[in-house]
Write a protein that holds these residues in place. Structure first.
Motif, PDB file in Angstrom:
ATOM      1  N   LEU A 149       0.834  -1.205   0.000  1.00 19.23           N
ATOM      2  CA  LEU A 149       0.000   0.000   0.000  1.00 19.23           C
ATOM      3  C   LEU A 149       0.866   1.250   0.000  1.00 19.23           C
ATOM      4  O   LEU A 149       0.644   2.180  -0.788  1.00 19.23           O
ATOM      5  CB  LEU A 149      -0.930  -0.005   1.220  1.00 19.23           C
ATOM      6  CG  LEU A 149      -1.767   1.257   1.444  1.00 19.23           C
ATOM      7  CD1 LEU A 149      -2.686   1.523   0.259  1.00 19.23           C
ATOM      8  CD2 LEU A 149      -2.572   1.138   2.738  1.00 19.23           C
ATOM      9  N   ARG A 150       1.863   1.287   0.861  1.00 21.75           N
ATOM     10  CA  ARG A 150       2.736   2.458   0.935  1.00 21.75           C
ATOM     11  C   ARG A 150       3.479   2.691  -0.378  1.00 21.75           C
ATOM     12  O   ARG A 150       3.780   3.830  -0.748  1.00 21.75           O
ATOM     13  CB  ARG A 150       3.746   2.294   2.066  1.00 21.75           C
ATOM     14  CG  ARG A 150       3.156   2.351   3.466  1.00 21.75           C
ATOM     15  CD  ARG A 150       4.248   2.427   4.515  1.00 21.75           C
ATOM     16  NE  ARG A 150       3.708   2.484   5.859  1.00 21.75           N
ATOM     17  CZ  ARG A 150       3.636   1.455   6.686  1.00 21.75           C
ATOM     18  NH1 ARG A 150       4.061   0.244   6.280  1.00 21.75           N
ATOM     19  NH2 ARG A 150       3.133   1.591   7.902  1.00 21.75           N
ATOM     20  N   ALA A 151       3.782   1.601  -1.093  1.00 18.31           N
ATOM     21  CA  ALA A 151       4.551   1.696  -2.338  1.00 18.31           C
ATOM     22  C   ALA A 151       3.665   1.918  -3.564  1.00 18.31           C
ATOM     23  O   ALA A 151       4.183   1.982  -4.683  1.00 18.31           O
ATOM     24  CB  ALA A 151       5.370   0.429  -2.537  1.00 18.31           C
ATOM     25  N   PHE A 152       2.352   2.020  -3.366  1.00 18.00           N
ATOM     26  CA  PHE A 152       1.412   2.159  -4.483  1.00 18.00           C
ATOM     27  C   PHE A 152       1.510   0.938  -5.405  1.00 18.00           C
ATOM     28  O   PHE A 152       1.306   1.035  -6.612  1.00 18.00           O
ATOM     29  CB  PHE A 152       1.676   3.421  -5.289  1.00 18.00           C
ATOM     30  CG  PHE A 152       1.425   4.721  -4.579  1.00 18.00           C
ATOM     31  CD1 PHE A 152       1.131   5.875  -5.303  1.00 18.00           C
ATOM     32  CD2 PHE A 152       1.484   4.834  -3.199  1.00 18.00           C
ATOM     33  CE1 PHE A 152       0.909   7.086  -4.671  1.00 18.00           C
ATOM     34  CE2 PHE A 152       1.271   6.034  -2.550  1.00 18.00           C
ATOM     35  CZ  PHE A 152       0.975   7.176  -3.302  1.00 18.00           C
ATOM     36  N   ASP A 153       1.791  -0.205  -4.833  1.00 16.98           N
ATOM     37  CA  ASP A 153       1.928  -1.436  -5.602  1.00 16.98           C
ATOM     38  C   ASP A 153       0.552  -2.081  -5.730  1.00 16.98           C
ATOM     39  O   ASP A 153       0.229  -3.073  -5.078  1.00 16.98           O
ATOM     40  CB  ASP A 153       2.914  -2.382  -4.903  1.00 16.98           C
ATOM     41  CG  ASP A 153       3.207  -3.630  -5.706  1.00 16.98           C
ATOM     42  OD1 ASP A 153       2.598  -3.808  -6.784  1.00 16.98           O
ATOM     43  OD2 ASP A 153       4.031  -4.447  -5.246  1.00 16.98           O
ATOM     44  N   TRP A 154      -0.257  -1.488  -6.597  1.00 14.70           N
ATOM     45  CA  TRP A 154      -1.642  -1.916  -6.735  1.00 14.70           C
ATOM     46  C   TRP A 154      -1.751  -3.343  -7.264  1.00 14.70           C
ATOM     47  O   TRP A 154      -2.677  -4.074  -6.901  1.00 14.70           O
ATOM     48  CB  TRP A 154      -2.401  -0.948  -7.646  1.00 14.70           C
ATOM     49  CG  TRP A 154      -2.224   0.484  -7.272  1.00 14.70           C
ATOM     50  CD1 TRP A 154      -1.680   1.476  -8.036  1.00 14.70           C
ATOM     51  CD2 TRP A 154      -2.576   1.105  -6.027  1.00 14.70           C
ATOM     52  NE1 TRP A 154      -1.674   2.670  -7.358  1.00 14.70           N
ATOM     53  CE2 TRP A 154      -2.215   2.473  -6.126  1.00 14.70           C
ATOM     54  CE3 TRP A 154      -3.156   0.644  -4.840  1.00 14.70           C
ATOM     55  CZ2 TRP A 154      -2.419   3.375  -5.085  1.00 14.70           C
ATOM     56  CZ3 TRP A 154      -3.365   1.539  -3.806  1.00 14.70           C
ATOM     57  CH2 TRP A 154      -2.995   2.887  -3.922  1.00 14.70           C
ATOM     58  N   ARG A 155      -0.852  -3.727  -8.151  1.00 17.50           N
ATOM     59  CA  ARG A 155      -0.893  -5.069  -8.726  1.00 17.50           C
ATOM     60  C   ARG A 155      -0.757  -6.147  -7.656  1.00 17.50           C
ATOM     61  O   ARG A 155      -1.420  -7.182  -7.692  1.00 17.50           O
ATOM     62  CB  ARG A 155       0.223  -5.230  -9.769  1.00 17.50           C
ATOM     63  CG  ARG A 155      -0.006  -4.457 -11.042  1.00 17.50           C
ATOM     64  CD  ARG A 155      -1.200  -4.984 -11.791  1.00 17.50           C
ATOM     65  NE  ARG A 155      -1.494  -4.192 -12.976  1.00 17.50           N
ATOM     66  CZ  ARG A 155      -2.546  -4.384 -13.749  1.00 17.50           C
ATOM     67  NH1 ARG A 155      -3.413  -5.339 -13.448  1.00 17.50           N
ATOM     68  NH2 ARG A 155      -2.755  -3.617 -14.806  1.00 17.50           N
ATOM     69  N   THR A 156       0.103  -5.874  -6.690  1.00 18.71           N
ATOM     70  CA  THR A 156       0.257  -6.828  -5.593  1.00 18.71           C
ATOM     71  C   THR A 156      -0.919  -6.751  -4.625  1.00 18.71           C
ATOM     72  O   THR A 156      -1.580  -7.756  -4.335  1.00 18.71           O
ATOM     73  CB  THR A 156       1.567  -6.575  -4.832  1.00 18.71           C
ATOM     74  OG1 THR A 156       2.670  -6.792  -5.717  1.00 18.71           O
ATOM     75  CG2 THR A 156       1.695  -7.501  -3.629  1.00 18.71           C
ATOM     76  N   LEU A 157      -1.195  -5.549  -4.135  1.00 17.40           N
ATOM     77  CA  LEU A 157      -2.185  -5.374  -3.077  1.00 17.40           C
ATOM     78  C   LEU A 157      -3.600  -5.724  -3.515  1.00 17.40           C
ATOM     79  O   LEU A 157      -4.346  -6.379  -2.781  1.00 17.40           O
ATOM     80  CB  LEU A 157      -2.145  -3.924  -2.570  1.00 17.40           C
ATOM     81  CG  LEU A 157      -3.124  -3.579  -1.452  1.00 17.40           C
ATOM     82  CD1 LEU A 157      -2.769  -4.328  -0.182  1.00 17.40           C
ATOM     83  CD2 LEU A 157      -3.120  -2.068  -1.198  1.00 17.40           C
ATOM     84  N   LEU A 158      -3.971  -5.283  -4.720  1.00 11.95           N
ATOM     85  CA  LEU A 158      -5.357  -5.420  -5.169  1.00 11.95           C
ATOM     86  C   LEU A 158      -5.547  -6.524  -6.201  1.00 11.95           C
ATOM     87  O   LEU A 158      -6.702  -6.859  -6.525  1.00 11.95           O
ATOM     88  CB  LEU A 158      -5.843  -4.083  -5.747  1.00 11.95           C
ATOM     89  CG  LEU A 158      -5.685  -2.877  -4.818  1.00 11.95           C
ATOM     90  CD1 LEU A 158      -6.094  -1.597  -5.538  1.00 11.95           C
ATOM     91  CD2 LEU A 158      -6.490  -3.057  -3.534  1.00 11.95           C
ATOM     92  N   GLY A 159      -4.425  -7.050  -6.709  1.00 12.56           N
ATOM     93  CA  GLY A 159      -4.503  -8.096  -7.715  1.00 12.56           C
ATOM     94  C   GLY A 159      -4.013  -9.424  -7.200  1.00 12.56           C
ATOM     95  O   GLY A 159      -4.790 -10.316  -6.857  1.00 12.56           O
ATOM     96  N   GLU A 160      -2.695  -9.558  -7.099  1.00 15.73           N
ATOM     97  CA  GLU A 160      -2.107 -10.832  -6.693  1.00 15.73           C
ATOM     98  C   GLU A 160      -2.549 -11.266  -5.299  1.00 15.73           C
ATOM     99  O   GLU A 160      -2.654 -12.459  -5.018  1.00 15.73           O
ATOM    100  CB  GLU A 160      -0.576 -10.736  -6.747  1.00 15.73           C
ATOM    101  CG  GLU A 160      -0.015 -10.486  -8.145  1.00 15.73           C
ATOM    102  CD  GLU A 160       1.460 -10.149  -8.105  1.00 15.73           C
ATOM    103  OE1 GLU A 160       2.083 -10.311  -7.033  1.00 15.73           O
ATOM    104  OE2 GLU A 160       1.990  -9.707  -9.141  1.00 15.73           O
ATOM    105  N   GLN A 161      -2.788 -10.285  -4.422  1.00 10.18           N
ATOM    106  CA  GLN A 161      -3.156 -10.611  -3.035  1.00 10.18           C
ATOM    107  C   GLN A 161      -4.645 -10.360  -2.748  1.00 10.18           C
ATOM    108  O   GLN A 161      -5.032 -10.117  -1.598  1.00 10.18           O
ATOM    109  CB  GLN A 161      -2.299  -9.785  -2.070  1.00 10.18           C
ATOM    110  CG  GLN A 161      -0.827 -10.129  -2.112  1.00 10.18           C
ATOM    111  CD  GLN A 161      -0.565 -11.540  -1.613  1.00 10.18           C
ATOM    112  OE1 GLN A 161      -1.256 -12.040  -0.741  1.00 10.18           O
ATOM    113  NE2 GLN A 161       0.456 -12.181  -2.180  1.00 10.18           N
TER     114      GLN A 161
END
Length: 322
Positions: free
Chosen positions: A174-186
């Motif tokens: 979330l802090r890194a704006f890593d949307w693919r991980t936070l909202l996709g892969e996870q």
């Protein structure tokens, strides 16, 4: 032209009041309690909505009936109650008045409807925010700007999302704006190791008519894995967050750097369209921000969004609300 000539004519004032009340009533009718971000408010909120559609006095009476049966206190320990906006004394500070008297000036609109709801959902957080605002006002008074500390407290009050998380890697994403991980892969982690709860009442008002770019300011709350156990009730989880966040607000200074943007409709399970991975391809909504999970300098988009929101609030509220 004199001030008297500039004053609204009685008929014009009545017409303006009628139009405002009509718009407010339409707003109350637009509430859909099946929305995931509104569902936790439904039981109490539906009673309030029915009262609001009856009349402004009936609405205030219902709020105060709940405040009597489910008592809470404001920032200086005064019993919580609700009054009409017109009862706020001329020149009085909105937050200062709440802290000193316990009386929350409440307008007949969705914005203040959701503000009142948060006093019951998260009473300790609301009291801590009120105490912080009142303390700043005592020191600096009311001026044309709130100042950095009050801006941060206002941002929390109006636009915060509580991001409860039992997995440090998800908070880092979330802090890194890593949307693919936070909202996709996870995606499967949501509800098991993290969740989002809307706190900001201005954000809830916007989400009555949701739109893709609607973004809140996430406040990360570290919780134990047991928080997500099947036996944990909704009320129990809220109580955990209410205690943890209020204690932090009492003990640490916050700023706009304390938050991370979270596009609300991107939360897994909250919007049907986000089931399709391409939903997250929109760079105007799911922006790449901080360069790494450890980079903690202020993100320009966060600062700009906060500044814009606070400016709009100051223009829409009576000046005494500060």
């Amino acid at each position: 032209m004199s001030d008297r000539e500039n004053a609204p004519k009685p008929e014009s004032a009545r017409m303006a009041s009628h139009l405002a009340n009509t718009r407010a009533a339409q707003g109350f009718m637009d509430i859909d309690w099946s929305r995931p971000w509104l569902a936790p408010l439904a039981e109490r909120g539906e009673r309030w909505r029915r009262a609001a559609l009856e009349s402004y006095p009936a609405y205030l009476s219902t709020l105060n009936s709940d405040a009597h049966t489910d008592p809470h206190v404001t920032g200086q320990g005064k019993p919580l109650s609700f009054i009409a906006q017109d009862e706020l004394p001329a020149g009085a500070s909105y937050e200062g008045h709440i802290a000193e008297t316990g009386c929350v000036p409440t307008r007949y609109n969705l914005h203040d409807f959701f503000n009142a709801a948060m006093w019951f959902q998260y009473p300790r957080i609301k009291a801590a925010l009120n105490a912080g605002q009142a303390a700043e006002i005592d020191v600096l008074g009311i001026g044309p700007t709130r100042g950095a500390a009050r801006d941060a407290l206002t941002l929390f009050d109006e636009n915060a999302i509580l991001f409860a998380c039992a997995d440090a890697s998800l908070a880092a994403a979330l802090r890194a704006f890593d949307w693919r991980t936070l909202l996709g892969e996870q995606r499967a982690a949501w509800g098991l190791r993290c969740e989002a709860r809307i706190f900001g009442h201005a954000l809830l008002q916007k989400l009555v008519v949701p739109y893709k770019a609607c973004t809140g300011h996430a406040w990360i709350v570290e919780v134990e894995p047991a928080y997500f156990s099947a036996s944990a009730s909704d009320a129990g989880r809220r109580a955990i967050l209410d205690h943890a966040v209020s204690e932090r607000l009492k003990s640490e200074a916050i700023s706009s750097r304390s938050f991370t943007p979270l596009p609300v409709l991107g939360v897994p399970g909250w919007w049907p369209e986000n089931e399709v991975p391409s939903f997250y391809d929109d760079p105007q909504v799911f922006r790449s921000g901080r360069r790494s999970p450890t980079w903690r300098a202020p993100e320009p988009d966060v600062e700009a969004a906060a500044s814009s929101m606070l400016k709009s609030l100051s223009q829409s509220r009576p000046g005494s609300r500060g």
